[in-house]
Write a protein that holds these residues in place. Structure first.
Motif, short mmCIF file in Angstrom:
data_model
loop_
_atom_site.label_atom_id
_atom_site.label_comp_id
_atom_site.label_asym_id
_atom_site.label_seq_id
_atom_site.Cartn_x
_atom_site.Cartn_y
_atom_site.Cartn_z
N LEU A 70 1.18 -1.13 0.02
CA LEU A 70 0.00 -0.08 -0.04
C LEU A 70 0.73 1.30 0.12
CD1 LEU A 70 -3.00 1.20 0.35
CD2 LEU A 70 -2.51 1.12 2.65
N ASP A 100 -0.62 -7.28 -6.84
CA ASP A 100 -1.69 -6.94 -7.55
C ASP A 100 -2.99 -6.96 -6.77
OD1 ASP A 100 -3.16 -7.34 -10.04
OD2 ASP A 100 -3.52 -9.50 -9.68
N ALA A 101 -2.93 -7.86 -5.88
CA ALA A 101 -4.13 -8.02 -4.99
C ALA A 101 -4.60 -6.61 -4.13
CB ALA A 101 -4.14 -8.97 -3.91
N VAL A 102 -3.31 -6.17 -3.65
CA VAL A 102 -3.36 -4.77 -2.84
C VAL A 102 -3.77 -3.58 -3.66
CG1 VAL A 102 -2.16 -3.56 -1.32
CG2 VAL A 102 -2.16 -5.73 -0.87
N TRP A 103 -3.02 -3.47 -4.97
CA TRP A 103 -3.52 -2.38 -5.64
C TRP A 103 -4.69 -2.39 -6.23
CZ3 TRP A 103 1.28 -0.15 -9.00
CH2 TRP A 103 2.30 0.03 -7.74
N ALA A 105 -7.48 -3.89 -4.88
CA ALA A 105 -8.28 -3.36 -3.60
C ALA A 105 -8.10 -1.80 -3.34
CB ALA A 105 -7.93 -4.08 -2.30
N ALA A 106 -6.86 -1.25 -3.42
CA ALA A 106 -6.82 0.20 -3.14
C ALA A 106 -7.48 1.02 -4.29
CB ALA A 106 -5.15 0.51 -3.24
N ALA A 108 -10.39 0.73 -5.10
CA ALA A 108 -11.91 1.07 -4.92
C ALA A 108 -11.92 2.61 -4.21
CB ALA A 108 -12.35 0.01 -3.84
N GLU A 109 -12.94 3.13 -4.83
CA GLU A 109 -13.17 4.43 -4.28
C GLU A 109 -13.75 4.51 -2.77
OE1 GLU A 109 -12.80 7.57 -5.87
OE2 GLU A 109 -11.44 6.34 -6.94
N ILE B 3 -0.36 -10.08 -15.17
CA ILE B 3 -0.49 -9.28 -14.24
C ILE B 3 -1.05 -7.86 -15.11
CG2 ILE B 3 0.49 -7.85 -12.41
CD1 ILE B 3 0.28 -10.71 -11.80
N VAL B 5 -0.87 -4.85 -13.78
CA VAL B 5 -0.29 -3.83 -13.16
C VAL B 5 0.45 -2.88 -13.80
CG1 VAL B 5 0.84 -3.08 -10.85
CG2 VAL B 5 -0.23 -5.24 -10.74
N GLU B 147 -6.44 3.97 5.87
CA GLU B 147 -6.28 3.39 4.41
C GLU B 147 -6.05 1.98 4.41
OE1 GLU B 147 -5.60 4.64 0.36
OE2 GLU B 147 -6.55 5.40 2.12
N ARG B 150 -9.43 0.45 4.74
CA ARG B 150 -10.15 0.53 3.43
C ARG B 150 -9.55 -0.59 2.59
NH1 ARG B 150 -10.02 3.18 -1.27
NH2 ARG B 150 -7.79 3.86 -0.89
N VAL B 151 -8.35 -0.75 2.36
CA VAL B 151 -7.76 -1.92 1.57
C VAL B 151 -8.41 -3.12 1.79
CG1 VAL B 151 -5.89 -2.95 0.77
CG2 VAL B 151 -5.75 -0.34 0.91
N ALA B 154 -11.76 -3.84 0.89
CA ALA B 154 -12.01 -4.18 -0.42
C ALA B 154 -11.34 -5.54 -0.98
CB ALA B 154 -11.12 -2.90 -1.35
N MET B 155 -10.29 -5.81 -0.23
CA MET B 155 -9.70 -7.10 -0.70
C MET B 155 -10.72 -8.33 -0.08
SD MET B 155 -5.67 -6.61 0.80
CE MET B 155 -5.06 -8.09 0.23
N PRO B 160 -17.38 -0.45 -0.78
CA PRO B 160 -16.78 0.54 0.26
C PRO B 160 -17.73 1.10 1.44
CG PRO B 160 -16.05 1.06 -1.98
CD PRO B 160 -17.14 -0.08 -2.04
N GLY B 218 -2.39 -14.76 -3.12
CA GLY B 218 -2.02 -13.24 -2.92
C GLY B 218 -1.18 -12.99 -1.68
#
Lengths: 383, 281
Positions: A70, A100-103, A105-106, A108-109, B3, B5, B147, B150-151, B154-155, B160, B218
């Motif tokens: 994060l 990949d998983a964290v980004w 999730a991050a 999400a608004e 991936i 990313v 933060e 929040r993550v 979402a995970m 949210p 993950g």
């Protein structure tokens, strides 16, 4: 140039800041890592005057967790906002899935907080609270009606009375209340006699302590002490018992089995309280008078015989019985509110606690208000 | 392995050859939980009589057994909630029977537990529930804790908007997800789940299985899962431990089907067991 604790090694090339991550980027190092990333110098602009780039090498990173991933993303976003593109290289294979998983999730608004309108909200809160109070009052009155009809049904058809439950609750709310009620009433009697004696001795009217004790205890104090202790002891227990059953869906189960919770849970409790409350009041009155008599004997040398003889002068039939008229009414109020709040419990264990507090406060409040009404009523009809 | 990313305008450069050569099985065969000769009993009733088990790093171990066979008791013994009558339990190299004080707390921070109905603190919102371990055990700034919460929300696949809700406002499946987010708050190495899919509809249960599988992959978790759900066993468990007659038997879904013990045979070779196995393979 090493910045801090070997988390990040910084070197600078032409127009590019080269950062090499090292050590572990995890929860335990997160505070230091935040400081380190904040302290990373901005890259110098390149030959053409373009903003510098950042190259972040993760090849030597030993450990990474969600917090590290994060912070990595936050650093990337912050640098990008300052026009310094970040290139992340040499990601170790075991870190790919995590990043990949964290980004993802991050991304999400977050839900934006409601824009604050203090005045509007204050007015709305007042309105909502008023409506809620009005609704609660209506509901309480309708519950009162339900309790009355249920009681009436039981009176009309005594076979519907749950005798075991009734006796159980009479035992718990009545018999087991005696020690604490006796102790407190005795102490109140002692205190009243002591304070009265101090004042009346100055006028040489010590003997009137007996009148003071007799009237105040028999008419007001005894029943109030009893009602307050019963509300705190039994009213709260009713709410907690029924509330826990509600959380456990036991009330729903009763309904589906064709059993009326009103008849099964509420009537025995309310009826038990209405039966034992006059007895408790009488007991409290006697013990309080005894406390007063003991104190009068010690302080003023008034013998028990004298005490009783003096007592018969100001006290008439009604003085001795008004408390017995009030007792069943207070019992009905305490029992009803205890059960009502219990049935209002919803969802969580916290709700049980909140409702229990509310039940005690409400019933003591109503008892004191009703007591004032009774005082006015009795003085109007001269009893 | 793909991936998506992307770093600014440049895609994340991944050494493809290395990524492909990553072995499918966990590369670390060391065990993170070792149970030796465990005996537990309540009021003379023996629940476990000499249970041995090794949970390997990076695997998903499913524990099954009849109702009342002591699956949850085993889980509670491993996290230290109950004291066994005999035997040793070693978690991440520490004997939990002898561990006390701050070292015990430090170990507990490395294991996350999801109880059956989430066991969320009912007076706190979902986000506040996740903040609790972070506030208690770390010195992170408050904004970073927000933060992280929040993550994590979402995970575990919660919207949210769930962050500000109280547990009583959530459905059973969402409560489990929120409980999972709290269990993951401190990035534990071991995740212990008590019947994670019980009480969920089949679609919700399958989604939860998938979530655990993807989180396990993950975050590199080791998962110890008590379950009744044959689909979960087939879908995500690497190995299965069967608690039967106070003993534990470990194997894979295929190997356990060859067992001669009547309870195990009935469990895995019944109609539901065969269907789950077919779906899993």
């Amino acid at each position: 140039m090493t910045v801090e604790q070997g988390l990040l090694n910084v070197t600078s090339e032409e127009g590019t800041l080269v950062l090499a991550a090292a050590g572990s980027w995890t929860l335990t190092t997160a505070a230091a890592l935040t400081r380190t990333l904040d302290a990373a110098p901005p890259p110098l602009p390149d030959d053409n005057g373009q903003p510098g780039r950042i190259r972040l090498d993760l090849g030597q990173l030993d450990a990474l967790d969600t917090v590290g991933a994060l912070l990595l993303r936050q650093f990337r976003d912050r640098s990008r906002d300052q026009n310094h593109p970040v290139l992340i290289i040499n990601v170790r294979p075991e870190h790919i899935a995590l990043i990949d998983a964290v980004w993802r999730a991050a991304e999400a608004e977050p839900v934006p907080p409601e824009p604050g309108r203090p005045l509007y909200e204050a007015v709305e809160a007042v309105g909502q609270a008023s409506l809620k109070t009005a609704r609660a009052a209506v509901e309480l009155i309708s519950f009162f009606g339900q309790v009355c009809t249920a009681l009436l049904r039981v009176v009309m058809n005594p076979r519907r009375l749950r005798l075991t439950a009734l006796v159980y609750h009479m035992d718990h709310t009545g018999l087991r209340c005696l020690p604490i009620l006796g102790l407190l009433s005795f102490l109140i009697g002692v205190v009243l006699a002591y304070q009265g004696a101090e004042q009346l001795r100055r006028l040489g009217a010590e003997i009137y302590v007996v009148n003071l004790l007799g009237l105040s205890i028999l008419r007001e104090i005894g029943i109030l002490i009893t009602a307050i202790i019963v509300a705190g002891r039994s009213g709260s227990a009713f709410t907690a018992q029924i509330g826990t059953m509600k959380v456990n869906q036991e009330i729903d189960a009763l309904r589906t089995l064709g059993l009326d919770p009103m008849e099964l849970l509420v009537v025995p409790r309310v009826l038990a309280l209405m039966l034992v409350m006059p007895l408790l009041t009488f007991y409290a009155n006697m013990v309080a008078l005894f406390g007063g008599a003991v104190m009068s004997y010690i302080l003023l040398d008034i013998s028990f015989h004298q005490f009783i003889t003096q007592m018969r002068i100001p006290i008439d039939f009604w003085d001795a019985t008004v408390a017995m008229i009030k007792a069943p009414v207070f019992a009905l109020v305490i029992g009803m509110i205890g059960c009502y709040e219990g049935l209002l419990v919803s969802g969580s264990a916290e709700s049980v606690g909140r409702r229990t507090t509310k039940s005690v406060v409400e019933s003591i409040f109503l008892v004191i208000v009703l007591n004032a009404f009774f005082s006015v009523l009795f003085s109007t009809i001269h009893i | 392995m793909t991936i998506d990313v992307t770093i600014t305008d440049t895609p994340l450069s991944i050494p493809r050859s290395e990524a492909v050569s990553t072995p499918a099985l966990p590369a670390w065969p060391d065990s993170v939980i070792q149970v030796r000769g465990l005996v537990t009993q309540f009021a003379g009733h023996v629940v476990h009589d000499g249970v041995d088990i090794d949970v390997r790093r990076g695997e998903v171990l499913g524990v099954v057994g009849a109702s009342g066979s002591g699956k949850s008791v085993l889980l509670r013994a491993i996290v230290g909630l109950i004291r066994p009558s005999a035997g040793r339990i070693v978690v991440l190299g520490h004997d939990i029977g002898t561990l006390t004080g701050s070292r015990r707390i430090a170990l507990q921070a490395r294991t996350g537990v999801l109880f059956q109905d989430g066991a969320l603190f009912s007076s706190l919102t979902v986000a506040e529930n996740i903040r609790v371990p972070l506030v208690e055990h770390t010195d992170l700034p408050s904004s970073l804790i927000d933060e992280v919460a929040r993550v994590k929300i979402a995970m575990v696949g919660l919207p949210p908007s769930a962050a500000a809700k109280y547990p009583s406002q959530l459905s059973g499946g969402m409560r489990k997800r929120a409980g999972l987010a709290r269990a993951l708050a401190l990035d534990p190495e071991i995740l212990l789940l008590d019947e994670p899919t019980a009480g969920l509809d089949p679609i919700g249960a399958a989604a939860f299985d998938q979530l655990i599988g993807s989180l396990q992959h993950g975050l590199g978790l080791t998962v110890f899962m008590v379950t009744h759900d044959l689909d979960s066993l087939a879908a995500i468990c690497d190995r299965i431990a069967v608690l039967n007659d106070r003993k534990l038997l470990v194997g894979t879904l295929e190997s356990l089907q060859q067992e001669t013990n009547p309870w195990i045979r009935d469990y895995f070779s019944g109609r539901r067991g065969r269907a789950a196995l077919q779906a899993g393979s």
